[in-house]
Design a protein around this motif. Structure first.
Motif, mmCIF file in Angstrom:
data_model
loop_
_atom_site.group_PDB
_atom_site.id
_atom_site.type_symbol
_atom_site.label_atom_id
_atom_site.label_comp_id
_atom_site.label_asym_id
_atom_site.label_seq_id
_atom_site.Cartn_x
_atom_site.Cartn_y
_atom_site.Cartn_z
ATOM 1 N N ARG A 138 14.383 -10.279 -39.958
ATOM 2 C CA ARG A 138 13.299 -10.341 -38.967
ATOM 3 C C ARG A 138 13.682 -9.615 -37.682
ATOM 4 O O ARG A 138 12.845 -9.308 -36.857
ATOM 5 N N ARG A 139 14.968 -9.353 -37.521
ATOM 6 C CA ARG A 139 15.409 -8.671 -36.296
ATOM 7 C C ARG A 139 15.628 -7.178 -36.531
ATOM 8 O O ARG A 139 15.981 -6.442 -35.620
ATOM 9 N N CYS A 140 15.432 -6.743 -37.761
ATOM 10 C CA CYS A 140 15.626 -5.315 -38.050
ATOM 11 C C CYS A 140 14.410 -4.520 -37.591
ATOM 12 O O CYS A 140 13.272 -4.962 -37.736
ATOM 13 N N GLN A 141 14.669 -3.327 -37.053
ATOM 14 C CA GLN A 141 13.580 -2.427 -36.680
ATOM 15 C C GLN A 141 13.812 -1.111 -37.420
ATOM 16 O O GLN A 141 14.910 -0.544 -37.336
ATOM 17 N N ILE A 142 12.797 -0.663 -38.138
ATOM 18 C CA ILE A 142 12.908 0.572 -38.913
ATOM 19 C C ILE A 142 12.056 1.637 -38.222
ATOM 20 O O ILE A 142 10.855 1.435 -37.993
ATOM 21 N N GLU A 199 0.749 4.279 -41.542
ATOM 22 C CA GLU A 199 1.587 3.485 -40.631
ATOM 23 C C GLU A 199 1.230 3.834 -39.188
ATOM 24 O O GLU A 199 1.324 4.992 -38.788
ATOM 25 N N THR A 200 0.854 2.828 -38.420
ATOM 26 C CA THR A 200 0.456 3.088 -37.029
ATOM 27 C C THR A 200 1.515 2.605 -36.040
ATOM 28 O O THR A 200 1.328 2.722 -34.832
ATOM 29 N N ARG A 201 2.615 2.084 -36.601
ATOM 30 C CA ARG A 201 3.659 1.550 -35.694
ATOM 31 C C ARG A 201 4.832 2.541 -35.577
ATOM 32 O O ARG A 201 5.267 3.114 -36.567
ATOM 33 N N ASP A 202 5.328 2.672 -34.337
ATOM 34 C CA ASP A 202 6.584 3.432 -34.163
ATOM 35 C C ASP A 202 7.736 2.671 -34.800
ATOM 36 O O ASP A 202 8.654 3.251 -35.371
ATOM 37 N N VAL A 203 7.674 1.343 -34.657
ATOM 38 C CA VAL A 203 8.763 0.488 -35.145
ATOM 39 C C VAL A 203 8.203 -0.434 -36.219
ATOM 40 O O VAL A 203 7.278 -1.210 -35.955
ATOM 41 N N VAL A 204 8.734 -0.299 -37.421
ATOM 42 C CA VAL A 204 8.306 -1.150 -38.539
ATOM 43 C C VAL A 204 9.235 -2.356 -38.601
ATOM 44 O O VAL A 204 10.468 -2.203 -38.555
ATOM 45 N N THR A 205 8.631 -3.533 -38.650
ATOM 46 C CA THR A 205 9.427 -4.759 -38.792
ATOM 47 C C THR A 205 8.991 -5.471 -40.075
ATOM 48 O O THR A 205 7.933 -5.181 -40.633
ATOM 49 N N VAL A 206 9.814 -6.400 -40.531
ATOM 50 C CA VAL A 206 9.568 -7.125 -41.784
ATOM 51 C C VAL A 206 9.595 -8.622 -41.499
ATOM 52 O O VAL A 206 10.642 -9.168 -41.137
ATOM 53 N N ASN A 207 8.414 -9.245 -41.602
ATOM 54 C CA ASN A 207 8.309 -10.686 -41.328
ATOM 55 C C ASN A 207 7.568 -11.413 -42.435
ATOM 56 O O ASN A 207 7.097 -12.523 -42.238
ATOM 57 N N MET A 258 15.983 5.232 -39.297
ATOM 58 C CA MET A 258 17.008 4.401 -38.656
ATOM 59 C C MET A 258 16.646 2.917 -38.839
ATOM 60 O O MET A 258 15.472 2.550 -38.772
ATOM 61 N N ILE A 259 17.663 2.117 -39.078
ATOM 62 C CA ILE A 259 17.473 0.664 -39.180
ATOM 63 C C ILE A 259 18.364 0.029 -38.114
ATOM 64 O O ILE A 259 19.577 0.348 -38.057
ATOM 65 N N THR A 260 17.810 -0.809 -37.263
ATOM 66 C CA THR A 260 18.644 -1.505 -36.272
ATOM 67 C C THR A 260 19.060 -2.876 -36.807
ATOM 68 O O THR A 260 18.517 -3.368 -37.797
ATOM 69 N N ASN A 261 20.061 -3.468 -36.093
ATOM 70 C CA ASN A 261 20.484 -4.837 -36.407
ATOM 71 C C ASN A 261 20.907 -5.025 -37.862
ATOM 72 O O ASN A 261 20.562 -6.012 -38.506
ATOM 73 N N VAL A 262 21.682 -4.057 -38.344
ATOM 74 C CA VAL A 262 22.350 -4.295 -39.630
ATOM 75 C C VAL A 262 23.629 -5.073 -39.306
ATOM 76 O O VAL A 262 23.728 -5.703 -38.247
ATOM 77 N N VAL A 263 24.602 -5.024 -40.173
ATOM 78 C CA VAL A 263 25.801 -5.850 -39.988
ATOM 79 C C VAL A 263 26.475 -5.536 -38.642
ATOM 80 O O VAL A 263 26.471 -4.383 -38.186
#
Ligand code: TA6
Length: 277
Positions: free
Chosen positions: A158-162, A182-190, A205-210
Motif C-alpha cells: 500500500r506504500r508502493c508508488q509506481i 491511466e490518468t495517474r502520474d503515480v499508480v498505487t495498489v490498495n 520506478m517502484i518506491t518503498n521496496v525493501v
C-alpha cells in the motif's frame, strides 16, 4: 554445481547474490547488501509440477490462458539447461546462461521449433536479464509472447508508488478485461489489481521496496508492463500464503499485447535491468 541439481547460485561478493531454480529458470532470490529483493511465497511448491509462486518465472510462449495447457505457457514449468555455469567477468560481475529448446513435449503442445537463451548478469546493485528467442525453422513463422513475471518483495504494497504509466492504455482484468487509460502520474495498489499496460515507457520506478529503497526497471524490446497483486484472492491459492499479499507486487516486463511473429532463421532479443536505487 553438482550435475542434476536444480539450483544455480551467483555470488558477486559483498553480500550480493542471486539464486536460480532450473525449474522454469526461475530467479528465486536476489540479495543486495544481504537484503532480499524478490518475493517467494512460504507456500510455494518446488515439486517441478507447477510454476514456483514467486521469484521471476519466464512466461513463454503464451501469456494468459491458452488451449494447450496451464496458463502462461510451458517455459516456467520446464527444467532449463545450464548453458554456461556462473562465471566471474573481468568487471567483477557474475554471469550465467540458461537455455530451453523445443522438445517432444513442447512440439506436441505448440508445434514450433525454438531455442530460448537466457543470460543473467549480477552486478553490484543491478540484475540484468537478456533473453533471445531463435526460430530455427526454414519456412515457418513463430508467434509468441514473452514476459518476466517478477514478484518484488515489499514491506507494504500500500506504500508502493509506481511511476511511468501515466497516459498508458491498460486492460483491466478485474473489470471484465475492458480497456482504460491511466490518468495517474503515480499508480498505487490498495485492492486486487491485475492490469496489462500497453506500450509503456522503457523505465518504470517502484518506491518503498525493501529497506525503503526504490527499484528502477529498464526494459528493451518488451512493450508492456503488467501490474498484479491478488489481494484477498490470494486466499484461493494453495501456494500463496494467506497473509502474504501485502508483501509483494508484481511488475512484469513483457511483450504480451501483441505477439512477436518471428521469421524463420531469425532471433528476437529483449532485455530488462533491475536496479536498487
Ligand atoms: O501476471 C498477472 C497474472 O496474469 C494474473 O492474472 C494471475 O493469474 C497471475 O498472472 C498469476 O498466474 P499463475 O498462473 O502463476 O497463478
Amino acid at each position: 554445481m553438482a550435475s542434476g541439481s536444480t539450483v544455480v547460485g551467483l555470488d558477486r561478493g559483498n553480500n550480493t547474490t542471486c539464486t536460480i531454480n532450473l525449474h522454469g529458470a526461475t530467479v528465486v532470490s536476489w540479495r543486495v547488501n544481504n537484503q532480499e529483493q524478490i518475493f517467494v511465497s512460504k507456500e510455494a511448491v518446488f515439486d517441478g509440477k507447477k510454476a514456483i509462486r514467486g521469484g521471476i518465472p519466464i512466461v513463454f510462449p503464451q501469456f494468459g490462458l491458452w488451449n494447450y495447457g496451464p496458463q502462461h505457457g510451458f517455459a516456467r514449468i520446464m527444467r532449463w539447461n545450464v548453458e554456461r555455469p556462473p562465471e566471474r567477468l573481468p568487471t567483477g560481475d557474475v554471469e550465467a546462461i540458461f537455455s530451453l529448446s523445443d522438445t517432444d513435449y513442447t512440439r506436441s503442445v505448440w508445434d514450433f521449433p525454438f531455442r530460448l537463451t537466457y543470460r543473467l548478469i549480477l552486478r553490484e546493485k543491478e540484475l540484468h536479464f537478456n533473453l533471445a528467442v531463435y526460430n530455427p525453422s526454414i519456412d515457418t513463422m513463430c508467434p509468441f509472447h514473452l514476459l518476466l513475471h517478477t514478484y518484488f518483495k515489499v514491506p507494504d504494497v500500500r506504500r508502493c508508488q509506481i511511476t511511468g504509466l501515466f497516459g498508458c492504455m491498460f486492460i483491466d482484468k478485474t473489470r471484465d478485461n475492458n480497456m482504460y487509460q491511466e490518468t495517474r502520474d503515480v499508480v498505487t495498489v490498495n485492492e486486487w489489481t491485475d492490469r496489462i499496460y500497453q506500450c509503456t515507457p522503457q523505465e518504470i520506478m517502484i518506491t518503498n521496496v525493501v529497506s525503503g529503497r526504490k527499484m528502477k526497471i529498464q526494459k528493451y524490446n518488451l512493450s508492456d508492463t503488467v501490474i498484479w497483486n491478488p489481494w484477498e484472492k490470494s486466499k484461493e491459492m494453495a501456494d500463496f500464503g494467506k497473509d502474504e499479499y501485502p508483501n509483494m507486487i508484481c511488475v512484469e516486463s513483457g511483450q504480451v499485447s501483441q505477439p512477436i511473429i518471428l521469421r524463420p532463421g531469425t532471433t528476437f532479443e529483449a532485455s530488462q535491468v533491475l536496479q536498487v536505487m
